[in-house]
Design an enzyme around this catalytic site. Structure first.
Site, mmCIF file in Angstrom:
data_model
loop_
_atom_site.group_PDB
_atom_site.id
_atom_site.type_symbol
_atom_site.label_atom_id
_atom_site.label_comp_id
_atom_site.label_asym_id
_atom_site.label_seq_id
_atom_site.Cartn_x
_atom_site.Cartn_y
_atom_site.Cartn_z
ATOM 1 N NE ARG A 112 -2.414 -1.625 3.459
ATOM 2 C CZ ARG A 112 -2.403 -2.921 3.747
ATOM 3 N NH1 ARG A 112 -2.915 -3.786 2.891
ATOM 4 N NH2 ARG A 112 -1.871 -3.361 4.870
ATOM 5 C CG HIS A 126 -3.545 -15.060 2.070
ATOM 6 N ND1 HIS A 126 -4.715 -14.433 1.690
ATOM 7 C CD2 HIS A 126 -3.026 -14.297 3.069
ATOM 8 C CE1 HIS A 126 -4.896 -13.341 2.424
ATOM 9 N NE2 HIS A 126 -3.881 -13.239 3.260
ATOM 10 C CG ASP A 129 0.780 -16.689 5.276
ATOM 11 O OD1 ASP A 129 2.003 -16.553 5.443
ATOM 12 O OD2 ASP A 129 -0.021 -15.734 5.301
#
Length: 386
Positions: A112, A126, A129
């Protein structure tokens, strides 16, 4: 197979419409870790790609797994009378685990900050992860290990599955609700275990032999915390979020069958791997626990990554993962006695095949999405920007 495209045109079109939606209600995350990460991210240069931060954190988790595998290959190092893991190793593992956790927390903030957020970044984060679950749990196991003062390899296998199902539960929620509800257990476990690693270096593994309270041992506390967090926090909150979405008529899948499809492959993986353990001619889990955990965790990661692709692209999750086919054949051959004499070799082969297949899947998906969004995965420089 080298150029196989796993992401369908329908899924690529779904990624174009994707909007990130997540909810984090964990007080530790909101009031402690996020302010800390907001400070840390300012240290990174603005040319540093978020995916490179993500991948660096993952490599630290893998390094911890390999380091502990060297000093504690069979999980006996923490048992009485055994050569213990050196104190400096616990310190290194504790520091690196916290750094990996921190990198996992700042990668999105870096995205961001540099205006480089993409669906690929979330999928990459993810996806890694999902594979980190097995590395993290198996590394933690060395604190207690097996033997008279530890937990059995089968109990650890069940605890691994508690963690795996807790992880996929969040993505099942998002598959059905469109919102990722970040689990409380993740932040708490990462901070706690990083601290416990350091404490182990100071007090020694012998400290964990003593009862925590009355006759309640630390190993029992370890087991109770994992199961308790899953049953009393993760599962109830997931069901609550699901039923809230149902009540508000915002579920993405109307039928019970379609809503439960993401659980088919992980459940079958659990059934097959457990059947192998229970009816193994050579007691395979006792002989090669680390490899068995890794094999299961890698297959789970591939299943989860495919689910994440589907929930982000708003497409249907595959009913079954193809990696279950060779596992089924191996379990059938070994437990029927046809291939019992080569059981150890089949486990190593299966682990290698799963690893190659999963890495190939990951590399190809990253290349496909990078090409689709016209970005470099590990650089903020745009293609054709020269």
């Amino acid at each position: 197979m080298a150029g196989y495209e796993y992401v369908s045109p329908e899924q690529l079109a779904g990624f174009d419409k994707y909007k990130y939606s997540a909810v984090d209600t964990n007080p530790l995350s909101l009031y402690v870790m996020h302010p800390f990460w907001n400070t840390i991210v300012k240290v990174f240069p603005t040319w540093l790609a978020p995916n490179l931060i993500t991948f660096s954190g993952f490599l630290l988790v893998v390094f911890n797994f390999l380091l502990m595998a060297y000093f504690d290959p069979d999980f006996y190092a923490s048992a009485p009378g055994q050569k213990h893991v050196p104190d400096w190793v616990w310190i290194v593992v504790g520091i690196l685990n916290f750094i990996a956790y921190t990198l996992d927390g700042v990668d999105g903030k870096q995205a961001r900050r540099t205006n480089s957020s993409t669906p690929l970044g979330e999928l990459f984060d993810h996806g890694l992860d999902s594979w980190s679950c097995v590395y993290f749990v198996v590394t933690v196991y060395s604190i207690f290990g097996r033997g008279s003062t530890g937990v059995s390899v089968f109990v650890l296998y069940l605890l691994l599955w508690v963690v795996l199902f807790s992880f996929i539960l969040s993505h099942w929620e998002k598959y059905n609700t469109g919102i990722l509800f970040l689990p409380w257990g993740y932040d708490i476990s990462q901070v706690t275990i990083s601290f416990v690693y350091i404490v182990t270096a100071v007090v020694g593994v012998e400290a964990w032999y003593e009862p925590f309270l009355f006759n309640f041992l630390y190993r029992d506390l370890f087991t109770t915390m994992i199961i308790g967090c899953a049953l009393c926090v993760t599962l109830p909150m997931s069901l609550l979020n699901f039923f809230r979405s149902y009540k508000n008529n915002t579920l993405k899948h109307n039928s019970v069958y379609e809503a439960m499809v993401p659980f088919f492959s992980p459940c079958l993986l659990f059934i097959l791997s457990t059947a192998w353990i229970l009816w193994s001619p050579s007691d395979i889990l006792e002989i090669h626990p680390r490899v068995f955990y890794f094999m299961v965790g890698t297959a789970f990661a591939n299943i989860t990554c495919q689910l994440i692709v589907c929930q982000m692209s708003s497409t249907r999750c595959p009913t079954l993962n193809w990696l279950l086919a060779p596992l089924f054949l191996v379990v059938l051959a070994v437990n029927s006695g046809i291939a019992s004499s080569i059981e150890n070799g089949l486990l190593y082969t299966l682990a290698a095949v799963f690893t190659v297949a999963h890495v190939h899947y990951g590399v190809r998906v990253v290349k496909q999405l990078s090409s689709h969004f016209q970005i470099y995965p590990f650089s903020l420089k745009k293609p054709n920007s020269d």
